[in-house]
Design a protein around this motif. Sequence first.
Motif, PDB file in Angstrom:
ATOM      1  N   UNK A 146      38.484  56.240  83.815  1.00  0.00           N
ATOM      2  CA  UNK A 146      38.162  56.336  82.387  1.00  0.00           C
ATOM      3  C   UNK A 146      36.806  55.734  82.064  1.00  0.00           C
ATOM      4  N   UNK A 147      36.037  55.431  83.106  1.00  0.00           N
ATOM      5  CA  UNK A 147      34.771  54.757  82.891  1.00  0.00           C
ATOM      6  C   UNK A 147      33.726  55.702  82.316  1.00  0.00           C
ATOM      7  N   UNK A 148      32.962  55.174  81.379  1.00  0.00           N
ATOM      8  CA  UNK A 148      31.815  55.933  80.889  1.00  0.00           C
ATOM      9  C   UNK A 148      30.524  55.418  81.491  1.00  0.00           C
ATOM     10  N   UNK A 149      30.621  54.301  82.218  1.00  0.00           N
ATOM     11  CA  UNK A 149      29.482  53.808  82.969  1.00  0.00           C
ATOM     12  C   UNK A 149      29.815  54.014  84.445  1.00  0.00           C
ATOM     13  N   UNK A 150      29.047  54.786  85.156  1.00  0.00           N
ATOM     14  CA  UNK A 150      29.376  55.148  86.519  1.00  0.00           C
ATOM     15  C   UNK A 150      28.207  54.902  87.459  1.00  0.00           C
ATOM     16  N   UNK A 151      28.567  54.563  88.665  1.00  0.00           N
ATOM     17  CA  UNK A 151      27.604  54.489  89.744  1.00  0.00           C
ATOM     18  C   UNK A 151      28.077  55.521  90.769  1.00  0.00           C
ATOM     19  N   UNK A 152      27.207  55.985  91.621  1.00  0.00           N
ATOM     20  CA  UNK A 152      27.592  57.027  92.552  1.00  0.00           C
ATOM     21  C   UNK A 152      28.848  56.668  93.329  1.00  0.00           C
ATOM     22  N   UNK A 166      31.980  46.279  91.707  1.00  0.00           N
ATOM     23  CA  UNK A 166      30.817  45.862  92.483  1.00  0.00           C
ATOM     24  C   UNK A 166      29.881  47.031  92.763  1.00  0.00           C
ATOM     25  N   UNK A 167      28.573  46.772  92.710  1.00  0.00           N
ATOM     26  CA  UNK A 167      27.554  47.808  92.839  1.00  0.00           C
ATOM     27  C   UNK A 167      27.158  48.011  94.281  1.00  0.00           C
ATOM     28  N   UNK A 173      25.537  45.905  83.288  1.00  0.00           N
ATOM     29  CA  UNK A 173      26.328  46.236  84.480  1.00  0.00           C
ATOM     30  C   UNK A 173      25.861  45.329  85.627  1.00  0.00           C
ATOM     31  N   UNK A 174      26.768  44.473  86.104  1.00  0.00           N
ATOM     32  CA  UNK A 174      26.451  43.557  87.216  1.00  0.00           C
ATOM     33  C   UNK A 174      27.587  43.584  88.241  1.00  0.00           C
ATOM     34  N   UNK A 175      27.286  43.059  89.422  1.00  0.00           N
ATOM     35  CA  UNK A 175      28.376  42.841  90.378  1.00  0.00           C
ATOM     36  C   UNK A 175      29.375  41.872  89.759  1.00  0.00           C
ATOM     37  N   UNK A 176      30.662  42.230  89.857  1.00  0.00           N
ATOM     38  CA  UNK A 176      31.668  41.361  89.260  1.00  0.00           C
ATOM     39  C   UNK A 176      31.810  40.090  90.091  1.00  0.00           C
ATOM     40  N   UNK A 177      32.241  39.038  89.456  1.00  0.00           N
ATOM     41  CA  UNK A 177      32.521  37.785  90.141  1.00  0.00           C
ATOM     42  C   UNK A 177      33.894  37.861  90.807  1.00  0.00           C
ATOM     43  N   UNK A 178      34.152  36.992  91.761  1.00  0.00           N
ATOM     44  CA  UNK A 178      35.408  37.104  92.496  1.00  0.00           C
ATOM     45  C   UNK A 178      36.651  37.123  91.618  1.00  0.00           C
TER      46      UNK A 178
END
Length: 600
Positions: free
Chosen positions: A401-407, A414-415, A499-504
């Motif tokens: 359901x994300x509207x922000x996507x990375x490949x 995580x990016x 948009x950042x890498x999530x923390x643990x």
Amino acid sequence: MSVNSLFDIGSTSLRAVGEKIDATSQNIANAESEGYRRRRVSLSSRSVAATGLYASNGAQDVTSSGVGVEQFERVRDGMLVGARNEARSSESAAREEGRVLGVLEGALATDTDASLSASLQGLADGFSNLANNPESQGVRESVLGRARQLTDTFGRLDQRLGELTSSTTKALASNVEKANGLLDKVASLNEQIESARAGGSPDYAAEDQRDQTVKELSKLLPVEAQENRSDGYTLTVDGMTVVQGDDATTLSTENKNDPSKPTRVEFGDTGVAFDPGEEGGGEIGAQARLLNDTLTGKQSVQDRLDTLADSVVEKVNTAHRKGADQNGDTGENFFVDKSRTAGNIELNVDGPKDIAAVATPALGTPEGNETAVTIGQGDFGDSSGAGNIEDRLTVGPDGSASTVEVSSISPDGNLPGGVEGGTFDITVEDNANTGELDFTINRPDGSTSAQTGVDVSSDGTRITLEDDGSGNTLKLDVGTAFADGDVGPTETKEFSVTVDNSLPGNTGPAQNIADVASDLTTGATDLAAGVGTQVQEAAAKEEAQAAVGERVQAQIEDVSGVSVDQQLSSLIEQQQQFAASAQVLTTAREVSSTLLSIAR
């Protein structure tokens, strides 16, 4: 006293002293013969009737005292021999237990990196490190390596226990066969000794050999000997008669190839098993006890090792199923869930991405990782239209359901690759075309780009926020989040997307596994310590019984052994006695000659 009496007394004395000299010489010759018991000749006086010619008083019969052999015997103390054999049996049992347990202690040693406790602690340390670095592929590879070491250690110990059990089983069978040979030998010697006695010529060498055979037998079994003049030695083991006269009972080993049943040593066809008790029992007793109590069976080392392996699989799998791996999969086992014994532990994870380190991802919830995508609503703060933009732009639990996507954005936010992310300030303007909006993106690196005439009237229309040039992109699905009416004619609105890498976040599963493995390390340490304690106890018993055996053996040597010095001293004395007896005969001959001369 008549001259005839002198001749008779002298000759009997020569014969008696000669018997003593023979016995003493035999003792000296066999001083170093193993199992030899000192021979002893007992003398006693005997009556010699002297009448008639050459009598000293010529008027009445005279009874003179001569000497004869009262008894020729082996010097032996049955009670001391029995005590020595009992100590020997206990010493042999303790030595055999110490030998086998020493090998087992070496396999379970805790002072090496390959030990079971070290392998479990290594797994605990690996998962603890993973809890702090859930995205590190190097850390994940390390966890897999440590897990493989643990399964290898369990397998190695299981194999070593199997080999030790097999070798002990073979040793038991060999000792039973050896004991049967010795029992048959005692029965045969019984027959030989009793036959010699019946013929009036005791076979003392065979009696020495029989005692020596019983001594050898006592190393294998706690044998007790009772001597019966009618049929020789009667031997009993654990209350069962194994030799009586010339009849021996053959021992047998039952269930030696069936690990599901206890290994039994039975007496002949009686079906009665030899019970070695908690200690002692000779080598056969020790081996039976090791097979049934220490190596296999309930509460044995094998049983405790399998129980520990079962606990590792069960507890680690339970914690692992509560987590999610980097593929987004949950509910997966870390170890293969099958018959859980030390010999068949296998990993269920194929690679580092399959390790479930974090709680089931639900970005934006307290139970999941910290939100990887955050929205600054800016001018879209009202409650209508795009007013709900934060919910519509936040990555959902599974990414769908994300509207922000990375490949290839992962469910845990995580990016990948060269996408750096950051905060993107976005300006939205209306234009003259229905269903279209213009977007200007101000990037974190200071660059700006515009995407105009973007069709927001259909779902799935995306604008690019970042492109690293190698296929990794960060896009915003504006067709899902916006409509043309959200921005009025000639109107401009702003919002931001971070948009950042999530923390643990919640890495409870990894930490739980670390805690479980660390707790189980105590079980491995206790297992090794328990075997070590048994080794020390066996060594103490062996030393104590050896001391008892040496003390009793010294007493036996005092009673039955040969002291060369003492025998040489006796031989000199006996030579003097022989010479004195010969002098009596010489005197008698001289008196006889004198009397004959007078008669002429």
